[in-house]
Write a protein that holds these residues in place. Structure first.
Motif, PDB file in Angstrom:
ATOM      1  N   MET A 114       0.834  -1.201   0.000  1.00  0.00           N
ATOM      2  CA  MET A 114       0.000   0.000   0.000  1.00  0.00           C
ATOM      3  C   MET A 114       0.870   1.253   0.000  1.00  0.00           C
ATOM      4  SD  MET A 114      -2.963   1.347  -0.280  1.00  0.00           S
ATOM      5  CE  MET A 114      -4.148   0.043   0.004  1.00  0.00           C
ATOM      6  N   GLY A 115       1.963   1.223   0.743  1.00  0.00           N
ATOM      7  CA  GLY A 115       2.878   2.364   0.728  1.00  0.00           C
ATOM      8  C   GLY A 115       3.386   2.643  -0.676  1.00  0.00           C
ATOM      9  N   ASN A 116       3.741   1.576  -1.400  1.00  0.00           N
ATOM     10  CA  ASN A 116       4.179   1.759  -2.792  1.00  0.00           C
ATOM     11  C   ASN A 116       3.055   2.322  -3.653  1.00  0.00           C
ATOM     12  OD1 ASN A 116       6.704   0.714  -2.170  1.00  0.00           O
ATOM     13  ND2 ASN A 116       6.706  -0.741  -3.868  1.00  0.00           N
ATOM     14  N   LEU A 117       1.823   1.842  -3.445  1.00  0.00           N
ATOM     15  CA  LEU A 117       0.682   2.355  -4.214  1.00  0.00           C
ATOM     16  C   LEU A 117       0.532   3.861  -3.985  1.00  0.00           C
ATOM     17  CD1 LEU A 117      -2.000  -0.413  -3.453  1.00  0.00           C
ATOM     18  CD2 LEU A 117      -0.666  -0.180  -5.550  1.00  0.00           C
ATOM     19  N   PHE A 118       0.596   4.281  -2.727  1.00  0.00           N
ATOM     20  CA  PHE A 118       0.447   5.701  -2.403  1.00  0.00           C
ATOM     21  C   PHE A 118       1.547   6.546  -3.027  1.00  0.00           C
ATOM     22  CE2 PHE A 118      -1.855   4.745   1.868  1.00  0.00           C
ATOM     23  CZ  PHE A 118      -3.072   4.675   1.216  1.00  0.00           C
ATOM     24  N   ALA A 120       3.510   5.808  -5.616  1.00  0.00           N
ATOM     25  CA  ALA A 120       3.394   5.804  -7.081  1.00  0.00           C
ATOM     26  C   ALA A 120       2.302   6.769  -7.523  1.00  0.00           C
ATOM     27  CB  ALA A 120       3.094   4.389  -7.582  1.00  0.00           C
ATOM     28  N   ALA A 121       1.155   6.729  -6.845  1.00  0.00           N
ATOM     29  CA  ALA A 121       0.055   7.626  -7.198  1.00  0.00           C
ATOM     30  C   ALA A 121       0.487   9.087  -7.060  1.00  0.00           C
ATOM     31  CB  ALA A 121      -1.160   7.346  -6.320  1.00  0.00           C
ATOM     32  N   SER A 122       1.103   9.398  -5.958  1.00  0.00           N
ATOM     33  CA  SER A 122       1.547  10.772  -5.721  1.00  0.00           C
ATOM     34  C   SER A 122       2.538  11.230  -6.784  1.00  0.00           C
ATOM     35  CB  SER A 122       2.177  10.880  -4.326  1.00  0.00           C
ATOM     36  OG  SER A 122       2.553  12.200  -4.051  1.00  0.00           O
ATOM     37  N   SER A 123       3.418  10.333  -7.196  1.00  0.00           N
ATOM     38  CA  SER A 123       4.447  10.698  -8.177  1.00  0.00           C
ATOM     39  C   SER A 123       3.866  11.058  -9.546  1.00  0.00           C
ATOM     40  CB  SER A 123       5.486   9.577  -8.308  1.00  0.00           C
ATOM     41  OG  SER A 123       4.970   8.510  -9.081  1.00  0.00           O
ATOM     42  N   ILE A 124       2.614  10.625  -9.817  1.00  0.00           N
ATOM     43  CA  ILE A 124       1.989  10.949 -11.110  1.00  0.00           C
ATOM     44  C   ILE A 124       0.768  11.856 -10.945  1.00  0.00           C
ATOM     45  CG2 ILE A 124       2.910   8.951 -12.351  1.00  0.00           C
ATOM     46  CD1 ILE A 124       0.233   7.525 -11.934  1.00  0.00           C
ATOM     47  N   GLY A 125       0.683  12.523  -9.788  1.00  0.00           N
ATOM     48  CA  GLY A 125      -0.349  13.530  -9.589  1.00  0.00           C
ATOM     49  C   GLY A 125      -1.710  13.012  -9.169  1.00  0.00           C
ATOM     50  N   ILE A 126      -1.757  11.821  -8.599  1.00  0.00           N
ATOM     51  CA  ILE A 126      -3.018  11.236  -8.147  1.00  0.00           C
ATOM     52  C   ILE A 126      -3.006  11.206  -6.618  1.00  0.00           C
ATOM     53  CG2 ILE A 126      -4.426   9.130  -8.103  1.00  0.00           C
ATOM     54  CD1 ILE A 126      -3.380   8.624 -10.984  1.00  0.00           C
ATOM     55  N   GLY A 127      -4.100  11.697  -6.025  1.00  0.00           N
ATOM     56  CA  GLY A 127      -4.220  11.728  -4.576  1.00  0.00           C
ATOM     57  C   GLY A 127      -4.642  10.381  -4.025  1.00  0.00           C
ATOM     58  N   SER A 128      -4.431  10.191  -2.725  1.00  0.00           N
ATOM     59  CA  SER A 128      -4.791   8.933  -2.080  1.00  0.00           C
ATOM     60  C   SER A 128      -4.983   9.155  -0.589  1.00  0.00           C
ATOM     61  CB  SER A 128      -3.700   7.876  -2.315  1.00  0.00           C
ATOM     62  OG  SER A 128      -2.473   8.313  -1.755  1.00  0.00           O
ATOM     63  N   CYS A 129      -5.635   8.187   0.034  1.00  0.00           N
ATOM     64  CA  CYS A 129      -5.826   8.234   1.491  1.00  0.00           C
ATOM     65  C   CYS A 129      -5.992   6.816   2.016  1.00  0.00           C
ATOM     66  CB  CYS A 129      -7.054   9.071   1.835  1.00  0.00           C
ATOM     67  SG  CYS A 129      -7.273   9.361   3.612  1.00  0.00           S
ATOM     68  N   TRP A 130      -5.329   6.522   3.114  1.00  0.00           N
ATOM     69  CA  TRP A 130      -5.446   5.233   3.792  1.00  0.00           C
ATOM     70  C   TRP A 130      -6.844   5.119   4.370  1.00  0.00           C
ATOM     71  CZ3 TRP A 130      -1.516   1.589   5.173  1.00  0.00           C
ATOM     72  CH2 TRP A 130      -1.896   0.640   6.135  1.00  0.00           C
ATOM     73  N   ILE A 131      -7.509   3.994   4.151  1.00  0.00           N
ATOM     74  CA  ILE A 131      -8.834   3.738   4.701  1.00  0.00           C
ATOM     75  C   ILE A 131      -8.763   2.439   5.505  1.00  0.00           C
ATOM     76  CG2 ILE A 131     -11.292   3.423   4.228  1.00  0.00           C
ATOM     77  CD1 ILE A 131     -10.269   6.162   3.330  1.00  0.00           C
ATOM     78  N   HIS A 132      -8.594   2.574   6.790  1.00  0.00           N
ATOM     79  CA  HIS A 132      -8.447   1.406   7.658  1.00  0.00           C
ATOM     80  C   HIS A 132      -9.786   0.719   7.933  1.00  0.00           C
ATOM     81  CE1 HIS A 132      -6.337  -1.135  10.496  1.00  0.00           C
ATOM     82  NE2 HIS A 132      -7.315  -0.932  11.361  1.00  0.00           N
ATOM     83  N   ALA A 133     -10.878   1.446   7.780  1.00  0.00           N
ATOM     84  CA  ALA A 133     -12.207   0.943   8.141  1.00  0.00           C
ATOM     85  C   ALA A 133     -12.529  -0.400   7.503  1.00  0.00           C
ATOM     86  CB  ALA A 133     -13.272   1.973   7.750  1.00  0.00           C
ATOM     87  N   LEU A 134     -12.032  -0.641   6.305  1.00  0.00           N
ATOM     88  CA  LEU A 134     -12.387  -1.863   5.588  1.00  0.00           C
ATOM     89  C   LEU A 134     -11.889  -3.127   6.289  1.00  0.00           C
ATOM     90  CD1 LEU A 134     -14.106  -1.915   3.094  1.00  0.00           C
ATOM     91  CD2 LEU A 134     -12.078  -2.315   1.748  1.00  0.00           C
ATOM     92  N   GLY A 162      -7.117   1.684   0.391  1.00  0.00           N
ATOM     93  CA  GLY A 162      -6.910   3.106   0.166  1.00  0.00           C
ATOM     94  C   GLY A 162      -7.767   3.580  -0.985  1.00  0.00           C
ATOM     95  N   VAL A 163      -8.088   4.862  -0.954  1.00  0.00           N
ATOM     96  CA  VAL A 163      -8.842   5.463  -2.049  1.00  0.00           C
ATOM     97  C   VAL A 163      -7.898   6.311  -2.887  1.00  0.00           C
ATOM     98  CG1 VAL A 163     -11.077   5.358  -0.908  1.00  0.00           C
ATOM     99  CG2 VAL A 163      -9.623   7.365  -0.551  1.00  0.00           C
ATOM    100  N   PHE A 164      -8.248   6.416  -4.179  1.00  0.00           N
ATOM    101  CA  PHE A 164      -7.380   7.096  -5.135  1.00  0.00           C
ATOM    102  C   PHE A 164      -8.218   7.936  -6.090  1.00  0.00           C
ATOM    103  CE2 PHE A 164      -5.234   3.433  -3.575  1.00  0.00           C
ATOM    104  CZ  PHE A 164      -3.881   3.753  -3.543  1.00  0.00           C
TER     105      PHE A 164
END
Length: 186
Positions: A114-118, A120-134, A162-164
């Motif tokens: 998940m850290g890599n996903l976040f 990678a997303a940030s590096s190409i201008g895509i926002g994200s947020c950890w969602i622990h609720a699931l 996480g959401v993206f």
């Protein structure tokens, strides 16, 4: 400062998203970065479930609301009572990372992915947020049924999600870093 360090230091959780879906090639790049995360003994114990269907995301949100209302956790119950309860901040993409419970360290493997996903997303201008609720889905019969409907493999547990999407707000300023969190022994 190099590009990687800059991305790590500047990435922030985004909690408001445009409704525009992220491009498929960007999604594939983000997922590839997740698959290249380190894992215990290279077991790669993760499974990625991508949810972009609005009805399915709403169903997940309603299931979580029900779980929160019955949780016994006052904070969760208050959140779920709100008419504006939205566990995914209206993001167009939700990525769930589940792990093989028989693996050596599935929670660590999935969290690193998940850290890599976040990043990678940030590096190409895509926002994200950890969602622990699931991670609470497996605590109820309806949650387990939803996990099956989402195609979470048998014997796998949701460790993170996480959401993206494209940010509808400016990234927040970083909170000050806590002091005294490093010990160096020479």
């Amino acid at each position: 400062m190099n590009e990687t360090i800059s991305t790590i230091l500047s990435r922030r959780s985004i909690r408001a998203y445009k409704q525009e879906q992220i491009k498929d090639e960007d999604l594939q790049l983000i997922l590839k970065a997740g698959m290249y995360a380190p894992s215990a003994m290279n077991q790669q114990s993760w499974h990625f479930t991508v949810v972009q269907d609005t009805d399915t995301i709403q169903k997940i949100n309603q299931t979580l609301r029900g779980i929160f209302l019955k949780s016994g956790n006052k904070r969760f119950e208050e959140m779920a009572k709100s008419d504006k309860f939205n566990a995914f901040y209206n993001a167009p993409t939700w990525i769930i990372v589940s792990g093989d419970e028989k693996a050596i360290a599935p929670q660590c493997d999935c969290t690193l992915a998940m850290g890599n996903l976040f990043l990678a997303a940030s590096s190409i201008g895509i926002g994200s947020c950890w969602i622990h609720a699931l991670t609470h889905l497996s605590n109820s019969e309806e949650g387990n049924a939803l996990m099956n409907a989402l195609g979470i493999p048998q014997g796998y547990k949701i460790f993170t999600s996480g959401v993206f999407g494209y940010a509808a707000v400016e990234p927040p300023t970083a909170a000050p870093r806590k002091e005294n969190t490093v010990t160096i022994i020479n």
